[in-house]
Design an enzyme around this catalytic site. Structure first.
Site, PDB file in Angstrom:
ATOM      1  N   GLY A 147      -8.064  -1.392   0.558  1.00  0.00           N
ATOM      2  CA  GLY A 147      -8.428  -0.005   0.242  1.00  0.00           C
ATOM      3  C   GLY A 147      -8.322   0.233  -1.257  1.00  0.00           C
ATOM      4  O   GLY A 147      -7.526   1.046  -1.718  1.00  0.00           O
ATOM      5  N   GLU A 203      -2.575   1.332  -0.010  1.00  0.00           N
ATOM      6  CA  GLU A 203      -2.227   2.746   0.119  1.00  0.00           C
ATOM      7  C   GLU A 203      -3.342   3.397   0.920  1.00  0.00           C
ATOM      8  O   GLU A 203      -4.330   3.871   0.360  1.00  0.00           O
ATOM      9  CB  GLU A 203      -2.081   3.352  -1.277  1.00  0.00           C
ATOM     10  CG  GLU A 203      -1.271   4.612  -1.283  1.00  0.00           C
ATOM     11  CD  GLU A 203      -2.044   5.802  -0.796  1.00  0.00           C
ATOM     12  OE1 GLU A 203      -2.212   5.939   0.433  1.00  0.00           O
ATOM     13  OE2 GLU A 203      -2.474   6.593  -1.639  1.00  0.00           O
ATOM     14  N   GLU A 220      -5.879   7.214   8.774  1.00  0.00           N
ATOM     15  CA  GLU A 220      -6.709   6.185   8.114  1.00  0.00           C
ATOM     16  C   GLU A 220      -6.520   4.817   8.783  1.00  0.00           C
ATOM     17  O   GLU A 220      -6.850   3.784   8.207  1.00  0.00           O
ATOM     18  CB  GLU A 220      -6.403   6.099   6.618  1.00  0.00           C
ATOM     19  CG  GLU A 220      -7.243   7.058   5.772  1.00  0.00           C
ATOM     20  CD  GLU A 220      -7.312   6.675   4.292  1.00  0.00           C
ATOM     21  OE1 GLU A 220      -7.976   5.673   3.965  1.00  0.00           O
ATOM     22  OE2 GLU A 220      -6.689   7.371   3.490  1.00  0.00           O
TER      23      GLU A 220
HETATM   24  C1  LIG Z   1      -5.981   6.559  -0.215  1.00  0.00           C
HETATM   25  S1  LIG Z   1      -7.258   5.658  -0.983  1.00  0.00           S
HETATM   26  C2  LIG Z   1      -6.312   4.657  -2.101  1.00  0.00           C
HETATM   27  C3  LIG Z   1      -7.104   4.055  -3.227  1.00  0.00           C
HETATM   28  C4  LIG Z   1      -6.306   3.199  -4.185  1.00  0.00           C
HETATM   29  N1  LIG Z   1      -5.707   2.058  -3.510  1.00  0.00           N
HETATM   30  C5  LIG Z   1      -5.230   3.978  -4.884  1.00  0.00           C
HETATM   31  O1  LIG Z   1      -4.079   3.839  -4.485  1.00  0.00           O
HETATM   32  O2  LIG Z   1      -5.516   4.724  -5.806  1.00  0.00           O
HETATM   33  C6  LIG Z   1      -7.669   4.562   0.326  1.00  0.00           C
HETATM   34  C7  LIG Z   1      -9.006   3.833   0.184  1.00  0.00           C
HETATM   35  O3  LIG Z   1      -8.984   2.799   1.123  1.00  0.00           O
HETATM   36  C8  LIG Z   1     -10.227   2.633   1.733  1.00  0.00           C
HETATM   37  N2  LIG Z   1      -9.913   1.965   3.018  1.00  0.00           N
HETATM   38  C9  LIG Z   1      -9.194   2.477   4.044  1.00  0.00           C
HETATM   39  N3  LIG Z   1      -9.023   1.553   4.996  1.00  0.00           N
HETATM   40  C10 LIG Z   1      -9.631   0.416   4.550  1.00  0.00           C
HETATM   41  C11 LIG Z   1      -9.783  -0.887   5.094  1.00  0.00           C
HETATM   42  N4  LIG Z   1      -9.263  -1.227   6.272  1.00  0.00           N
HETATM   43  N5  LIG Z   1     -10.501  -1.802   4.386  1.00  0.00           N
HETATM   44  C12 LIG Z   1     -11.041  -1.471   3.194  1.00  0.00           C
HETATM   45  N6  LIG Z   1     -10.938  -0.244   2.645  1.00  0.00           N
HETATM   46  C13 LIG Z   1     -10.219   0.684   3.300  1.00  0.00           C
HETATM   47  C14 LIG Z   1     -10.791   4.031   1.785  1.00  0.00           C
HETATM   48  O4  LIG Z   1     -12.219   3.997   1.806  1.00  0.00           O
HETATM   49  C15 LIG Z   1     -10.242   4.647   0.489  1.00  0.00           C
HETATM   50  O5  LIG Z   1     -11.157   4.495  -0.567  1.00  0.00           O
END
Ligand SMILES: C[S@@+](CC[C@H](N)C(=O)[O-])C[C@H]1O[C@@H](n2cnc3c(N)ncnc32)[C@H](O)[C@@H]1O
Length: 456
Positions: free
Chosen positions: A201, A271, A280
């Site tokens: 993510g 995260e 999520e």
């Molecule tokens: C809460 S944001 C955090 C972004 C970044 N890691 C930060 O901490 O600033 C979560 C991101 O994870 C992505 N996401 C959630 N589950 C995921 C998964 N299983 N695989 C890839 N991306 C995922 C979402 O699209 C979102 O953009």
């Protein structure tokens, strides 16, 4: 000499066309249609008449008939750009999105600098949820017409539409960021710069950038939203870490060891915690990572996430959770559709605490498997009031001495809101008594449900 080319027939056709144009000009569209059809019946200048007829049929709100006219013209001139363009728009009007895309793609191939056609193709692709392709095309059209506010608006609209509202405040949440960076640095310090780091993510790529800055030389990130993934790739490169961080535009469930990951990851940083921890799909994602993508002793950041909460009363929030008499009518049955979870801004919304803080649910993210849970929690009531539900926040444990929470007393405008979990009905409580609730989760949502007291 063909029949039409006889002087009589030719002047008759010319006169019919003049009459059709004049009717069209005067706004007598039905009569103009009949006149155009008469001209076409004589096969007089069909390539000129068909666009007029098709346009007129469009104005009469008859897209199916307009489509027949555009197809007729394309049978005569297969690469007629206006006909292809209008056919594409008409198909879109008729909801035939895939056919519209085919027609508009042909126009764009024939006229690569036609910003209007590129923009229209982008609109249809966006309708078909092919947002990244749409965004790229809007950008291409904007490069041709940099001052076009419509195009600028579309570029911004699509970008904003792909990203939830909390993403920017989350990135600006300094305590959150500092906690993650401290834990990431500590983990790399323990496992060394050759440790494989997996960031699930990626979002902007922030946590991967922290890992690279902290000394990790092999960081693999994934982001399932393609538009965000493309942005993360751009940001990682712009910050000079493209040699250490690779961002894949995929959900973590599509990563494999041997492909995107050279070997199982030694450190997972992720995260993907929603305000209520679970929505999520953090449990599915972490379990899948443990099973397929991590070494057995991998460090997991964060390692524990807890849903915290307290019992609350609130006049304001009661109006979001319950309905009764309205304008003299009993609408209380509609309460069955009341939101179970209501995101709230803990410091901006008026509410009163009726209990101390409690840990509601604790998720140990180092665990390989999680079952749904449900248990009785006894809440000692500390103040009298009309309890409407539980205000909930989160607490995460990232490393020894490194924690983060969005406790409503001390947390302003970060990435997480607090959540009101409303009860089906308000409950009057008094200080000193105990209110029992069922607390747990079904793996993707928290369950908080008031219970009758246990028999003595
Ligand atoms: C809460 S944001 C955090 C972004 C970044 N890691 C930060 O901490 O600033 C979560 C991101 O994870 C992505 N996401 C959630 N589950 C995921 C998964 N299983 N695989 C890839 N991306 C995922 C979402 O699209 C979102 O953009």
């Amino acid at each position: 000499m063909t029949e039409l080319e006889t002087p009589d027939r030719l002047s008759e056709a010319r006169a019919a066309l003049a009459e059709a144009l004049s009717l069209h000009d005067r706004g007598d569209l039905e009569a103009a249609e009949a006149a155009y059809r008469q001209v076409l019946a004589q096969n007089y200048r069909p390539a000129d008449v068909l666009p007029l007829l098709a346009g007129l049929l469009g104005r009469l709100s008859r897209p199916e008939d307009a489509l027949v006219a555009w197809d007729h013209l394309l049978a005569i001139e297969p690469d007629h750009q206006v006909a292809l363009h209008e056919k594409g728009l008409t198909l879109h009007w008729l909801g035939r999105t895939e056919d519209a895309i085919v027609a508009l793609e042909r126009v764009v191939a024939l006229e690569p600098d036609n910003a209007t056609a590129i923009g229209n193709l982008a609109v249809v692709l966006a309708d078909a949820k092919r947002n990244l392709e749409a965004l790229r095309l809007f950008r291409r059209a904007l490069a041709l017409q940099p001052d076009n506010l419509h195009l600028r608006h579309q570029v911004r609209r699509l970008g904003a539409g792909a990203v939830p509202f909390w993403h920017i405040p989350m990135m600006n949440d300094v305590p959150r960021n500092d906690a993650f960076e401290a834990a990431i640095r500590a983990a790399i310090g323990q496992r060394g710069g050759e440790a494989r780091v997996l960031d699930i993510g990626a979002g902007s790529g922030l946590l991967s950038l922290m890992a690279a800055r902290g000394g990790a030389r092999r960081v693999v990130a994934c982001e399932m939203e393609p538009m965000i993934a493309e942005m993360a790739q751009h940001i990682v490169a712009a910050n000079g870490y493209a040699d250490r961080v690779t961002v894949h535009a995929k959900p973590s469930t599509e990563l494999t060891v041997g492909a995107e990951l050279e070997g199982p990851a030694d450190i997972l940083v992720s995260e993907i915690l929603s305000s209520d921890l679970l929505t999520e799909k953090v449990l599915d994602t972490f379990e899948d990572a443990h099973r397929r993508l991590l070494s057995p002793d991998a460090i997991v950041i964060p390692r524990v996430a807890s849903a915290m909460g307290c019992l609350v009363a609130s006049e304001n929030l009661a109006d979001y959770a319950f309905v009764g008499d309205v304008s003299g009518f009993d609408l209380s049955a509609f309460g069955a559709f009341a939101p179970q979870r209501l995101p709230i801004h803990g410091t901006m919304t008026g509410w009163q605490r009726l209990s101390d803080d409690l840990e509601l649910v604790r998720l140990d993210l180092r665990q390989k498997k999680h079952d749904a849970t449900l248990a009785r929690l006894r809440i000692p009531v500390t103040a009298a009031g009309r309890a409407i539900g539980i205000v909930q926040w989160m607490h995460i444990d990232l490393w020894d001495g490194v924690t983060f929470d969005n406790h409503p007393n001390g947390y302003h405008d970060g990435g997480w809101l607090q959540v009101l979990h409303s009860f089906p009905e308000a409950i009057d409580v008094t200080a000193g008594e105990t209110l029992d609730i069922a607390v747990g989760h079904d793996r993707i949502t928290l369950i908080l449900w008031p219970l009758p007291p246990e028999p003595a």
